[in-house]
Design a protein around this motif. Structure first.
Motif, mmCIF file in Angstrom:
data_model
loop_
_atom_site.group_PDB
_atom_site.id
_atom_site.type_symbol
_atom_site.label_atom_id
_atom_site.label_comp_id
_atom_site.label_asym_id
_atom_site.label_seq_id
_atom_site.Cartn_x
_atom_site.Cartn_y
_atom_site.Cartn_z
ATOM 1 N N LYS A 116 -6.095 3.881 2.730
ATOM 2 C CA LYS A 116 -5.672 2.580 3.245
ATOM 3 C C LYS A 116 -4.259 2.594 3.820
ATOM 4 O O LYS A 116 -3.832 1.650 4.459
ATOM 5 N N SER A 117 -3.525 3.691 3.557
ATOM 6 C CA SER A 117 -2.153 3.778 4.043
ATOM 7 C C SER A 117 -1.745 5.244 4.149
ATOM 8 O O SER A 117 -2.122 6.056 3.295
ATOM 9 N N HIS B 221 0.831 -1.185 0.000
ATOM 10 C CA HIS B 221 0.000 0.000 0.000
ATOM 11 C C HIS B 221 0.873 1.244 0.000
ATOM 12 O O HIS B 221 1.488 1.572 1.006
#
Length: 176
Positions: A105-106, A21
Motif C-alpha cells: 500500500k506504500s 502508511h
C-alpha cells in the motif's frame, strides 16, 4: 479557481494518507545516466530498511545489479528485478499490478533528484489509481531538474493509461 480548491484538498488528503502508511517496499526507477548511481544509493538505503523488498524497474543488467547489492551485504532474495519498462510511465505501469497483488500500500520511491518531479507526477496517477502511496527518496546528482514539459507529457500519458491501459510507449524513445 473552483478547480484549485478540490485539487488542493486532494493533495492534502494524499499527504495525510501517506503519513499513515509506513512504506512496505522500495521501488527504484532504473535508467540513470550515470551507471549504478541509483543501485548503489538503494543498496545503502536498503541496509537501513532490512525488512523491505526491493523492486527495481529497469537499470543495470541483472548480474551487475545483484553484484552491487551483494557487495553491500543485501540478500539478493529481496530483489525483484523487472526490465519490461521502456520509459518512466512504464516503470510504474508494468509493476503497479504486482505491487497491488502483493498487498503493498506504500513504497519508498527512489530515482535521481532531477527525475523526481516527473516520477512524482506519474506515481501519483498510476500508483494512486491503485491506492498505493509513496515517499520520494531522491538520489542526489549535479543535474538540473528535467523540463516541466516532460512531467506534463507523462502525466497525460499516465491518465490515458488509467483510462485505457495504453501507455503510448511504442511511439516514444527510451525516456529514462
Amino acid at each position: 479557481m473552483l478547480l484549485i480548491l478540490p485539487l488542493a484538498l486532494l493533495w492534502s488528503y494524499k499527504e495525510i494518507q501517506s503519513q499513515f502508511h509506513q512504506p512496505q517496499a522500495i521501488l527504484v526507477l532504473g535508467g540513470s545516466t550515470r551507471k549504478l548511481e541509483r543501485e548503489k544509493f538503494t543498496a545503502d538505503f536498503a541496509r537501513k530498511h532490512p525488512n523491505l523488498p526491493i523492486w527495481i524497474s529497469g537499470g543495470s543488467p541483472p548480474s551487475v545489479t545483484r553484484k552491487v547489492f551483494t557487495k553491500a551485504g543485501i540478500d539478493t532474495k529481496r530483489l525483484h528485478l523487472d526490465y519490461r519498462a521502456n520509459n518512466t510511465v512504464e516503470n510504474f505501469t508494468t509493476l503497479v499490478g504486482e505491487l497491488e497483488n502483493t498487498g503493498i500500500k506504500s513504497v519508498y520511491l527512489i530515482t535521481s533528484d532531477f527525475h523526481m518531479r516527473r516520477a512524482t507526477v506519474v506515481g501519483e496517477i498510476v500508483l494512486g489509481s491503485r491506492g498505493i502511496t509513496f515517499k520520494p527518496v531522491p538520489v542526489p546528482s549535479d543535474n538540473s531538474p528535467e523540463p516541466l514539459a516532460k512531467s506534463i507529457r507523462d502525466g497525460v500519458r499516465s491518465i490515458v493509461w488509467v483510462a485505457t491501459g495504453y501507455t503510448g510507449g511504442n511511439q516514444l524513445p527510451n525516456e529514462h
